[in-house]
Every structure is written in C-alpha cells, then in structure tokens.
Design an enzyme around this catalytic site. Structure first.
Site: not given
Length: 467
Positions: A147, A153, A207-208, A293, A324, A433
């Site tokens: 954004k 990152e 973002g999510r 979040e 399993h 951050k």
C-alpha cells in the site's frame, strides 16, 4: 440461538453492517471506511466516499487489469528482450501474500494457468534466493504489492529481485518486467523500485481484506480476468446474502455468533480449520491473519477494556493429514477445540472413489467429535460433545473460493460488532515494525544502544559476536 440473536441485536449488527456497506468510516481509529465490499460490488452500485464513487474507481482499475492480463497472456506485453512472460513472482507480505498465494494454490489444482506463479514474502533472503534459482529473468514478470511501499520485507525482496533482473536484462530493462500495486505508485519510485506498470488500491482496503483488489494481479494474469470475475461473483453473492437475509437465517451472522459462543461463553481458546481438500491447504494460514489480526484486541472501539475474551488462536491443516497429526488431541485431549470442517460433493479428480473416502473421513470426524465413544477401557473412551461446524459446497471453483472467503470475512465482522472492537485496524503489527527499525539501526552500528533493555541488549550482543 435465540439468546445469541438477541445479543446480535443488542450489538446493532444490522446497523453496523449497513454502515459498512454505505461507506461510513467504521474504522474509527484510522478514520477510514472498510470498503472491501466495493471491490466486488456490481458496476451498477454506487458508494460515494469524499465525493468519489468508489465503485466506479474499482471498475476502472478492473478494466486496466483485464487489459494488462490479456496483453501478457497473448504476448503483446513482453519483457525487455522481447521474450514472452511465462512466470510471475508475486512480492508482498501479509494480505499481499496470503490472499494471492491461497488463490493460486487453490485454483491451480482445478484450472490450468497460462503462467506459473511463485510467491516471495519473508525477509529471510533464503526465501527469495531459492525462488530466483527456479526462474529465467527474461521470461519473468514481477508483481510488487504494498500500500505504501514502506514495508521492509517487500522493499528488501524487491531490491534483490531487481538486482537479479538487471544482471540479465540490464538496468534499463528492469522496469519492463515489473508491475506495482499501491495506493501511491510514486512511493515505489521514491523507494528505488523501477516499474513500467502500476495499478491502484485504496486506503480504505485493509491488507487482509484485499484479495478482491489488484493485490490479486498475479492470478488475474495467470488464470485470466474471466476467472477473477467468477471469484468476485462468489464474494458478491455472499455480500448480498449478508445484507438481505434476516439475521436468523443469515449464514455469516450464524457463523459469527457460534464463534462468539465458543470463545466468549464456553471459553474455547483456539479454533481449528480443517478443509478436506488439498487445494485449500493454505486456507488456515489465510484465516489466521483474517481472524486474529482483525479481532485479536483487548480494547474496544470506545477505548475501554473489553469485558470478554475476543479472537481465538486459529490453526489447522487439511484432512486427512490432520487425522494423523492432531485429531487425537481434539477427540481425547483436555482442551476442547471447536473445528470447522470444509468439504465438497464433487471432485475434478479422476478417482472418484478416493474422493468418497475423503468425504467419509470428514463425516466420521464430525460424528466422532459430536458423539464420542464409550468403552470399558478408559483410554479408549472419547467424551464427545465437542463442537464442529461442517461447511459443504457442490465443488471447488473460483466462485466457491470467493464465497468461502467472503463468508469468513463477514463472520469476523459480526464477532467484532458483538465484542465492540474495531476489526479493521492493527496497531499491534505497527509496534513490531517500529521496534524493528530501531534494532536494525543498532545492528548496523555494531552495538546495542545504551538505553536498550537488558534482555534485547544481550540478544544483540550475542548475535553481533557470532555473525
């Protein structure tokens, strides 16, 4: 359920929902609307924010993306050396990675993409270097999603990839291989990222919640804009159901209220998500961000401490692998874990008998959780009365995937309303951050700062010594 519906009415779920769909600034801490629903609204709809019809803006960008996707797929948009793109690397983190990666992983199991997609998110250089080893720069399109282009990152990985591109196509050719998705593409330029193509997103999309936006550009190119349209139509169908259906028959409302019951009334600390579909193996990680979040907060929208427990810890894996791994604990452990089981009636696989077995396993797990088993040998007894929610659809498709995502989005919204929290900010993410920037400066200087806390100072000293 009557008591839970009364709770929804007391929390004004309907009016909060209507405010969201009208473009009201329901993200109160940031003074923003939460208009992910505008990303898949029909073109005939109109939502005005600050004098701008945001639906019209979304449609404009969708047309640009469709044209771009067509150009890449038919070879009219090519790389700097004139070679056609065959691979895409998506660069982003959080919602700019989890959403596109989920869509790619799910749809590539049932559709044949025209280009192959890879995803780079972590700042760990091993991640990006391993991906680059598998690609030919001259045939690679890079989509960088951020954004604000201030995410460490994405900037780190973007710069590494652009150096890799330059070594093959030259500095002047790098931009031709890169597209950015941003609120302000010029911020990418200011951060040193070269690009020839850009697509807008907006501040009112978290973002999510951005999987219906240009953040999904890699998949729009890989599968074609028609598939993206199908994906959005599934989301839109759930949006319409959420708005138009009475609360007592409203599926996202019911799901959200069941989640409130499990977490706040029964005190269940975790929630497992188990799709009986390999194509949905990334769904649990996607929901981790969406749910935790959004609702992992202890302060209400009124800036007071909440009176109850909020978001559960979300985890899971696919069936039958999970049987399993952790289903033993779910059946006989001391912690009771509500489970969402997801399955499909039809499969595109050739071996339908194996699919029947897959679904039989899912039904058996729901039955075992509910009713348990008696035994004269205590270690073989299972208590039962352990909650599961079974979600079934005809088959996995782009439309079904979109609907499934929207279903969980709105159930999260309902829970946030009941708990009285803002589901659309994430200040806990921002703190990490900020601290990282400070610690990175100390690493660059070769020593902890004098005002650093003792624990972090010791960690930094050990790290610097052993580099």
């Amino acid at each position: 359920m009557d008591a839970l519906l009364e709770l929804a009415n007391e929390a004004s779920v309907s009016s909060h929902r209507d405010a969201m769909f009208a473009g009201a600034p329901i993200n109160t801490s940031e003074g923003q609307p939460a208009l992910h629903i505008a990303l898949r609204a029909p073109s005939t709809h109109k939502i005005v924010v600050d004098g701008i019809d945001v639906v019209k803006e979304v449609q404009r960008v969708r047309h640009l993306m469709a044209d771009f996707a067509t150009g890449v797929r038919n070879g009219k948009i090519v790389g700097a050396t004139g070679k056609q793109f065959t691979h895409i690397i998506n660069v982003g983190i959080g919602g700019s990675d989890l959403g596109p990666a989920l869509v790619w992983d799910a749809l590539s199991q049932i559709l044949t993409p025209s280009l192959h997609c890879s995803f780079v998110s972590n700042i760990d250089p091993v991640d990006v270097e391993k991906v680059l080893e598998q690609h030919d720069a001259q045939h690679t399109l890079v989509v960088l999603c951020s954004k604000t282009f201030s995410t460490a990152e994405t900037l780190s990985n973007g710069r590494i990839i652009q150096q890799w591109l330059a070594a093959s196509v030259g500095e002047a050719g790098v931009a031709q291989h890169c597209a950015v998705v941003s609120v302000d593409p010029q911020r990418a330029t200011a951060a040193g990222i070269a690009f020839a193509h850009s697509f807008d997103i907006w501040p009112w999309v978290g973002g999510r919640y951005s999987v219906a936006s240009a953040v999904n550009l890699a998949n729009i190119v890989a599968f074609g804009s028609n598939v993206f349209d199908d994906f959005l139509s599934g989301m839109c169908a759930v949006d319409e159901h959420f708005v138009e259906t009475p609360l007592a028959k409203n599926i996202p409302v019911m799901m959200g209220l069941i989640g409130v019951w499990n977490r706040s009334i029964l005190g269940r600390e975790t929630q497992a998500v188990v799709p009986y579909s390999t194509a949905l193996r990334l769904f649990a990680p996607y929901l981790q961000q969406l749910i935790m979040e959004s609702n992992g907060k202890q302060i209400s929208s009124d800036n007071v401490a909440v009176a109850t427990q909020t978001s559960p810890v979300v985890w899971g894996s696919i069936g039958t692998n999970s049987q399993h791994a952790f289903m033993q604990m779910l059946h006989q452990g001391t912690s009771v874990v509500p489970v969402d089981l997801i399955g499909f009636a039809k499969t595109q696989a050739t071996h339908g008998d194996a699919h029947d077995s897959l679904m039989a396993n899912m039904f058996a797990q729901a039955q075992a959780l509910a009713f348990g088993a008696e035994s004269t040998e205590p270690q073989r007894a299972m208590p039962g009365n352990r909650a599961s929610t079974v979600l079934m659809a005809n088959e996995l498709s782009a439309q079904t995937l979109g609907a499934l995502i929207a279903l969980y989005e709105h159930s999260v919204f309902v829970q946030g309303c009941v708990w009285g929290i803002n589901s659309f900010d994430q200040w806990g993410v921002e703190l990490g951050k900020k601290l990282t920037q400070n610690i990175s400066q100390q690493i660059a200087q070769g020593a902890p700062s004098s005002d650093q806390d003792a624990s972090t100072s010791q960690l930094l000293q050990w790290y610097l010594k052993h580099q």
